[in-house]
Design an enzyme around this catalytic site. Structure first.
Site, PDB file in Angstrom:
ATOM      1  NE  ARG A   1      20.777  14.704  -1.271  1.00  0.00           N
ATOM      2  CZ  ARG A   1      21.791  15.055  -1.618  1.00  0.00           C
ATOM      3  NH1 ARG A   1      22.610  15.313  -2.497  1.00  0.00           N
ATOM      4  NH2 ARG A   1      22.119  15.441   0.176  1.00  0.00           N
TER       5      ARG A   1
ATOM      6  CG  ASN B   1      16.654  10.711  -2.567  1.00  0.00           C
ATOM      7  OD1 ASN B   1      16.455  10.788  -2.303  1.00  0.00           O
ATOM      8  ND2 ASN B   1      18.029  10.479  -3.365  1.00  0.00           N
ATOM      9  CB  VAL B   2      11.688   6.148  -4.866  1.00  0.00           C
ATOM     10  CG1 VAL B   2       9.840   5.020  -5.689  1.00  0.00           C
ATOM     11  CG2 VAL B   2      12.328   5.290  -4.624  1.00  0.00           C
TER      12      VAL B   2
ATOM     13  CE1 TYR C   1      14.585   2.766   5.752  1.00  0.00           C
ATOM     14  CE2 TYR C   1      16.970   3.228   5.005  1.00  0.00           C
ATOM     15  CZ  TYR C   1      15.854   3.000   4.504  1.00  0.00           C
ATOM     16  OH  TYR C   1      14.837   3.042   3.404  1.00  0.00           O
TER      17      TYR C   1
ATOM     18  CB  SER D   1      -0.966  -0.274   1.340  1.00  0.00           C
ATOM     19  OG  SER D   1      -0.163  -0.082   2.725  1.00  0.00           O
TER      20      SER D   1
ATOM     21  CG  LEU E   1       6.814   5.605  -3.700  1.00  0.00           C
ATOM     22  CD1 LEU E   1       5.558   6.823  -4.253  1.00  0.00           C
ATOM     23  CD2 LEU E   1       8.041   6.569  -2.790  1.00  0.00           C
ATOM     24  CB  VAL E   2       7.645   0.907  -3.650  1.00  0.00           C
ATOM     25  CG1 VAL E   2       8.591   0.173  -4.425  1.00  0.00           C
ATOM     26  CG2 VAL E   2       9.042   1.986  -3.279  1.00  0.00           C
TER      27      VAL E   2
ATOM     28  CE  LYS F   1       9.068  23.321   2.050  1.00  0.00           C
ATOM     29  NZ  LYS F   1      10.444  24.023   2.248  1.00  0.00           N
TER      30      LYS F   1
HETATM   31  P1  NDP Z   1       5.434   3.873   1.897  1.00  0.00           P
HETATM   32  O1  NDP Z   1       6.398   4.034   3.250  1.00  0.00           O
HETATM   33  O2  NDP Z   1       5.005   4.480   1.067  1.00  0.00           O
HETATM   34  O3  NDP Z   1       4.965   2.559   2.518  1.00  0.00           O
HETATM   35  C1  NDP Z   1       5.224   1.696   3.719  1.00  0.00           C
HETATM   36  C2  NDP Z   1       4.369   0.282   3.340  1.00  0.00           C
HETATM   37  O4  NDP Z   1       5.397  -0.681   4.508  1.00  0.00           O
HETATM   38  C3  NDP Z   1       2.908   0.287   3.582  1.00  0.00           C
HETATM   39  O5  NDP Z   1       2.769  -0.148   2.506  1.00  0.00           O
HETATM   40  C4  NDP Z   1       3.013   0.102   5.088  1.00  0.00           C
HETATM   41  O6  NDP Z   1       1.509  -0.296   5.454  1.00  0.00           O
HETATM   42  C5  NDP Z   1       3.852  -0.799   5.566  1.00  0.00           C
HETATM   43  N1  NDP Z   1       4.009  -1.642   6.124  1.00  0.00           N
HETATM   44  C6  NDP Z   1       5.058  -0.183   6.841  1.00  0.00           C
HETATM   45  N2  NDP Z   1       4.889  -0.819   8.702  1.00  0.00           N
HETATM   46  C7  NDP Z   1       4.961  -2.293   8.608  1.00  0.00           C
HETATM   47  C8  NDP Z   1       4.208  -3.193   9.472  1.00  0.00           C
HETATM   48  N3  NDP Z   1       4.817  -2.885  11.057  1.00  0.00           N
HETATM   49  N4  NDP Z   1       3.362  -3.737   9.181  1.00  0.00           N
HETATM   50  C9  NDP Z   1       3.278  -4.133   8.004  1.00  0.00           C
HETATM   51  N5  NDP Z   1       3.006  -3.156   6.996  1.00  0.00           N
HETATM   52  C10 NDP Z   1       4.351  -2.819   7.583  1.00  0.00           C
HETATM   53  O7  NDP Z   1       7.478   3.091   1.793  1.00  0.00           O
HETATM   54  P2  NDP Z   1       8.127   3.409  -0.162  1.00  0.00           P
HETATM   55  O8  NDP Z   1       6.899   2.605  -0.457  1.00  0.00           O
HETATM   56  O9  NDP Z   1       8.491   4.632   0.155  1.00  0.00           O
HETATM   57  O10 NDP Z   1       9.094   2.691   1.001  1.00  0.00           O
HETATM   58  C11 NDP Z   1       9.012   0.646   0.305  1.00  0.00           C
HETATM   59  C12 NDP Z   1      10.288  -0.295   0.687  1.00  0.00           C
HETATM   60  O11 NDP Z   1      11.742   1.254  -0.353  1.00  0.00           O
HETATM   61  C13 NDP Z   1      11.184   0.558   1.557  1.00  0.00           C
HETATM   62  O12 NDP Z   1      11.531  -1.218   2.270  1.00  0.00           O
HETATM   63  C14 NDP Z   1      12.304   1.228   1.777  1.00  0.00           C
HETATM   64  O13 NDP Z   1      12.960   1.349   2.581  1.00  0.00           O
HETATM   65  C15 NDP Z   1      12.205   1.471   0.526  1.00  0.00           C
HETATM   66  N6  NDP Z   1      13.155   3.007   0.060  1.00  0.00           N
HETATM   67  C16 NDP Z   1      12.465   4.269  -0.431  1.00  0.00           C
HETATM   68  C17 NDP Z   1      13.272   5.256  -1.163  1.00  0.00           C
HETATM   69  C18 NDP Z   1      11.714   6.505  -0.800  1.00  0.00           C
HETATM   70  O14 NDP Z   1      12.518   6.964  -1.278  1.00  0.00           O
HETATM   71  N7  NDP Z   1      11.174   6.055  -0.183  1.00  0.00           N
HETATM   72  C19 NDP Z   1      14.446   5.629  -0.886  1.00  0.00           C
HETATM   73  C20 NDP Z   1      15.499   3.832  -1.078  1.00  0.00           C
HETATM   74  C21 NDP Z   1      14.155   2.354  -0.599  1.00  0.00           C
HETATM   75  P3  NDP Z   1       0.398   0.604   5.458  1.00  0.00           P
HETATM   76  O15 NDP Z   1       0.143   1.318   3.920  1.00  0.00           O
HETATM   77  O16 NDP Z   1      -1.009   0.242   6.200  1.00  0.00           O
HETATM   78  O17 NDP Z   1       0.825   2.194   6.262  1.00  0.00           O
END
Ligand code: NDP
Length: 322
Positions: A216, A173-174, A144, A16, A18-19, A195
């Protein structure tokens, strides 16, 4: 092992986010799924992955053959600085639970998600896959970073002890639709998108924190989703792979802000608050390994991807995460 030639059952944690939302789009709307494949996208409502029994239950119920592990506690710089211990413990626990549950039900392949911000603070650029453990990460997000680095160690262990093909990808960065557009706790680009939306609405200048000179690399969430799908199907190494665009994907914060203004269709003023910290000047990552595998992969042009993101944000302003 459940790699018996039958259609795959793919479980996506963090489905659910971003990715995860982009992966849903690529799988469901852009022809990413193969005939007969079953996909399940989890959110924290389906299972709290901090809890091993909850995690086991959802794996036992769905019986995945393949897992894309995206769930993580994610936040911007300031939230990381305030809560390093929480980031360390929560992410270590989530990752250990997911990989163990996958192993127990016989999952053949797991693709987990690292990040280029986990690399050593003191490192020679460009960074590449061989440099992950060469020194401590930046002090601001050590929690992290160390938790993410342990995925590499776990993957190696599951391979050596059980022959499991559990691997990881390393995006820069995504950005994209469904991001966290928070002005305080989010990342730089979605913050700028938010913003610029407000600046256009209120006819005020766009304020950029810092000098605007740091550079970046950004990857569009849809491109990342396509590459994650490729890595699940065709990337056979246990060692991780960096996923990022070519040299032109590296832009200064000023260039990014200008591109956001253009994508928002706002030609107001832009001001830089130089009293705010700039962070690392640049942290170029090399995509040489990716290009060795996929020389012809076409990334969405930055301006087009930003336009799609800004349009999405303005159409979904009320319900978006911010
Ligand atoms: P988001 O914060 O958009 O989404 C996080 C997801 O993890 C959500 O689906 C959330 O569920 C779920 N989640 C968090 N905690 C729990 C838990 N305790 N139990 C079950 N589900 C959980 O993250 P992104 O999509 O941005 O990131 C996805 C991956 O990519 C991550 O591993 C991140 O570290 C990595 N990443 C992201 C970058 C970025 O720029 N955003 C850059 C590089 C890597 P819910 O929606 O229900 O809260």
């Amino acid at each position: 092992s459940r790699d018996d030639g039958k259609p795959w059952r793919v479980l996506v944690t963090g489905g659910s986010g971003l990715v995860g939302m982009s992966l849903q789009r690529v799988v469901k709307e852009m022809g990413g799924a193969k005939e007969g494949e079953q996909w399940k996208f989890l959110s924290s409502k389906d299972a709290n992955l901090l809890n091993l029994e909850d995690t086991r239950k959802v794996f036992e119920k769905f019986q995945p053959t393949h897992v894309i592990h995206l769930a993580a506690m994610v936040g911007g710089l300031f939230m990381n600085m305030r809560r390093n211990l929480d980031f360390l413990r929560n992410n270590l626990t989530i990752n250990d639970n997911v990989l163990l549950a996958a192993h127990e039900v016989g999952v053949t392949k797991v693709v987990s998600c690292l990040s280029t911000c986990i690399f050593p603070h003191e490192v020679t650029y460009p960074i590449d896959e061989s440099k992950i453990q060469l020194g401590p990460p930046h002090a601001s997000n050590y929690g992290y970073s160390y938790a993410k680095r342990m995925i590499v160690v776990l993957n190696q262990g599951y391979y050596e002890q059980y022959g499991r093909r559990y691997t990881a990808v390393i995006p820069t960065n995504v950005f994209g639709p469904h991001d966290n557009f928070s002005l305080e706790d989010g990342h730089v680009l979605p913050g700028l998108v938010h913003k610029a939306y407000l600046a256009k609405r209120d006819k005020t200048p766009l304020e950029v924190l810092g000098s605007g000179t740091p550079k970046r690399q950004f990857i569009y969430s849809v491109d990342l989703a396509r590459l994650i799908l490729w890595s699940m199907r065709d990337y056979e190494e246990i060692d991780p792979i960096i996923l990022c665009g070519d040299d032109e994907s590296e832009v200064s914060i000023k260039e990014a802000a200008e591109a956001v203004m253009k994508a928002t269709d706002y030609d107001g003023e832009m001001v830089f608050d130089k009293s705010k910290a700039d962070g690392v000047f640049k942290k170029t990552a090399s995509n040489a390994k990716l290009r060795k595998y996929l020389p012809d992969f076409k990334f969405t042009p930055f301006h087009q991807a930003l336009k799609e993101t800004c349009d999405w944000f303005s159409a979904n302003y009320e319900s978006s995460r911010k």
